[in-house]
Motif scaffolding. Structure first.
Motif, PDB file in Angstrom:
ATOM      1  N   MET A  25       0.831  -1.201   0.000  1.00 49.10           N
ATOM      2  CA  MET A  25       0.000   0.000   0.000  1.00 49.10           C
ATOM      3  C   MET A  25       0.869   1.256   0.000  1.00 49.10           C
ATOM      4  N   HIS A  26       1.955   1.223   0.744  1.00 49.96           N
ATOM      5  CA  HIS A  26       2.869   2.359   0.824  1.00 49.96           C
ATOM      6  C   HIS A  26       3.546   2.616  -0.524  1.00 49.96           C
ATOM      7  N   MET A  27       4.049   1.552  -1.158  1.00 51.53           N
ATOM      8  CA  MET A  27       4.801   1.698  -2.401  1.00 51.53           C
ATOM      9  C   MET A  27       3.887   1.985  -3.597  1.00 51.53           C
ATOM     10  N   SER A  28       2.641   1.550  -3.518  1.00 53.05           N
ATOM     11  CA  SER A  28       1.734   1.673  -4.667  1.00 53.05           C
ATOM     12  C   SER A  28       0.883   2.933  -4.639  1.00 53.05           C
ATOM     13  N   ALA A  29       0.826   3.584  -3.487  1.00 52.69           N
ATOM     14  CA  ALA A  29      -0.085   4.721  -3.344  1.00 52.69           C
ATOM     15  C   ALA A  29       0.263   5.845  -4.310  1.00 52.69           C
ATOM     16  N   ARG A  30      -0.714   6.299  -5.070  1.00 54.78           N
ATOM     17  CA  ARG A  30      -0.555   7.432  -5.977  1.00 54.78           C
ATOM     18  C   ARG A  30      -1.113   8.714  -5.356  1.00 54.78           C
ATOM     19  N   LYS A  31      -1.958   8.555  -4.337  1.00 54.21           N
ATOM     20  CA  LYS A  31      -2.540   9.707  -3.653  1.00 54.21           C
ATOM     21  C   LYS A  31      -2.781   9.332  -2.197  1.00 54.21           C
ATOM     22  N   PRO A  32      -2.936  10.313  -1.306  1.00 61.05           N
ATOM     23  CA  PRO A  32      -3.036  10.025   0.133  1.00 61.05           C
ATOM     24  C   PRO A  32      -4.109   9.011   0.506  1.00 61.05           C
ATOM     25  N   VAL A  33      -5.240   9.031  -0.198  1.00 60.52           N
ATOM     26  CA  VAL A  33      -6.331   8.130   0.156  1.00 60.52           C
ATOM     27  C   VAL A  33      -5.956   6.662  -0.036  1.00 60.52           C
ATOM     28  N   GLU A  34      -4.869   6.386  -0.766  1.00 59.33           N
ATOM     29  CA  GLU A  34      -4.416   5.017  -0.995  1.00 59.33           C
ATOM     30  C   GLU A  34      -3.310   4.596  -0.027  1.00 59.33           C
ATOM     31  N   ARG A  35      -2.811   5.545   0.772  1.00 62.35           N
ATOM     32  CA  ARG A  35      -1.730   5.209   1.697  1.00 62.35           C
ATOM     33  C   ARG A  35      -2.251   4.332   2.837  1.00 62.35           C
ATOM     34  N   PRO A  36      -1.396   3.493   3.418  1.00 64.25           N
ATOM     35  CA  PRO A  36      -1.879   2.589   4.468  1.00 64.25           C
ATOM     36  C   PRO A  36      -2.150   3.298   5.791  1.00 64.25           C
ATOM     37  N   THR A  37      -3.290   3.004   6.361  1.00 62.08           N
ATOM     38  CA  THR A  37      -3.621   3.361   7.737  1.00 62.08           C
ATOM     39  C   THR A  37      -4.114   2.078   8.396  1.00 62.08           C
ATOM     40  N   LEU A  38      -4.216   2.089   9.704  1.00 62.02           N
ATOM     41  CA  LEU A  38      -4.696   0.886  10.387  1.00 62.02           C
ATOM     42  C   LEU A  38      -6.094   0.524   9.912  1.00 62.02           C
ATOM     43  N   THR A  39      -6.966   1.519   9.772  1.00 59.28           N
ATOM     44  CA  THR A  39      -8.345   1.244   9.343  1.00 59.28           C
ATOM     45  C   THR A  39      -8.376   0.634   7.947  1.00 59.28           C
ATOM     46  N   ARG A  40      -7.602   1.190   7.016  1.00 59.30           N
ATOM     47  CA  ARG A  40      -7.575   0.653   5.649  1.00 59.30           C
ATOM     48  C   ARG A  40      -6.990  -0.748   5.627  1.00 59.30           C
ATOM     49  N   LEU A  41      -6.000  -0.983   6.474  1.00 62.71           N
ATOM     50  CA  LEU A  41      -5.403  -2.313   6.560  1.00 62.71           C
ATOM     51  C   LEU A  41      -6.408  -3.317   7.095  1.00 62.71           C
ATOM     52  N   GLN A  42      -7.166  -2.926   8.108  1.00 64.82           N
ATOM     53  CA  GLN A  42      -8.159  -3.831   8.695  1.00 64.82           C
ATOM     54  C   GLN A  42      -9.265  -4.169   7.707  1.00 64.82           C
ATOM     55  N   ARG A  43      -9.560  -3.269   6.786  1.00 65.40           N
ATOM     56  CA  ARG A  43     -10.568  -3.568   5.767  1.00 65.40           C
ATOM     57  C   ARG A  43     -10.092  -4.644   4.800  1.00 65.40           C
TER      58      ARG A  43
END
Length: 269
Positions: A49-67
């Motif tokens: 998620m960190h390496m692939s993110a093109r914009k902030p909404v794609e960056r990893p957070t705990l909530t996004r990881l849990q999804r």
């Protein structure tokens, strides 16, 4: 060229197995963490998620990881451990301090870089080709694109290991695959008998002697190895060795193909 026909196949495989375990050997805390499948997969998702993110909404957070992952509580617990060990850090969003991005630290990123380079080096040696592993060290864009090209790896069914049930079974147990690869390395890929010291193996792999004994006994029951000389030595069975060899070939080819795709993406039009 069929990789197993190369005259250096056995030493390359043995070196691969040994080098795969070397960074964790004797590091009880690290092998206890990454000897389990769940934290390894969580770290892999954070990196992707960190390496692939093109914009902030794609960056990893705990909530996004849990999804993305089953077991939200387990995910949160392992992320807390990764943060506690400084393997993952947190970066606040400059526009909304409530958003905290998970950032993989240098130990994870450099470890992954070395892991990829090792696979690409093995593939290059067995195909007598100029492998791209050197680019991983000096070309940040190539490293990031290679990671992006490995996105399908995050689906367990797509991994080379899944196609080899006996070896995949070892991955279901703490340090099980590390034990299997240790035995492959020490036995010259099943060509020699291995003298057993459960105490030494337990220290090396960061688990208890009883856990090593139980793993070995179960591997014997599954026909992956057999004991001799009053259980002081063991031999890996030909079928299990063949399975490890086939998995190794599949995995290095899979990652070499991902690197080749990355090269094509980055090549000027």
């Amino acid at each position: 060229m069929h990789l197993r026909r190369h005259p250096s196949f056995v030493p390359v495989l043995v070196g691969f197995c040994d080098q795969l375990i070397a960074p964790l050997r004797g590091q009880r805390l690290m092998i206890k963490l990454f000897g389990q499948r769940a934290p390894t997969e969580i770290a892999a998702h954070i990196v992707m998620m960190h390496m692939s993110a093109r914009k902030p909404v794609e960056r990893p957070t705990l909530t996004r990881l849990q999804r993305r992952l089953p077991g939200p509580r387990q995910t949160a617990a392992f992320v807390a451990v990764l943060r506690g060990l400084s393997l993952v850090t947190v970066e606040r969003d400059p526009e909304d301090a409530r958003i905290r991005y998970l950032v993989p630290g240098p130990v994870i990123l450099e470890g992954l870089r070395g892991w990829l380079a090792m696979h690409l080096d093995c593939h290059a040696r067995l195909t007598q080709s100029d492998g791209p592993s050197f680019r991983l060290q000096d070309d940040a864009a190539f490293y990031a694109e290679t990671i992006r090209q490995c996105a399908s790896w995050l689906c367990r069914d797509n991994r080379p290991l899944t196609g080899f049930p006996d070896l995949a079974w070892t991955d279901e147990h703490d340090s099980g695959i590390h034990l299997a690869l240790t035995l492959v390395a020490r036995s010259a890929a099943g060509r020699e008998a291995v003298e057993i010291s459960t105490a030494e193996l337990a220290t090396s792999l960061g688990v208890s002697r009883s856990h090593i004994r139980n793993l070995l006994a179960t591997m014997e029951g599954r026909g992956l190895l057999r004991f001799s000389d009053g259980r002081r030595h063991l031999m890996l069975t030909p079928g299990f060795v063949a399975s490890v060899e086939a998995w190794f070939c599949h995995q290095v080819c899979w990652l070499a193909a991902a690197a080749a795709r990355a090269d094509r993406v980055l090549r000027p039009a």
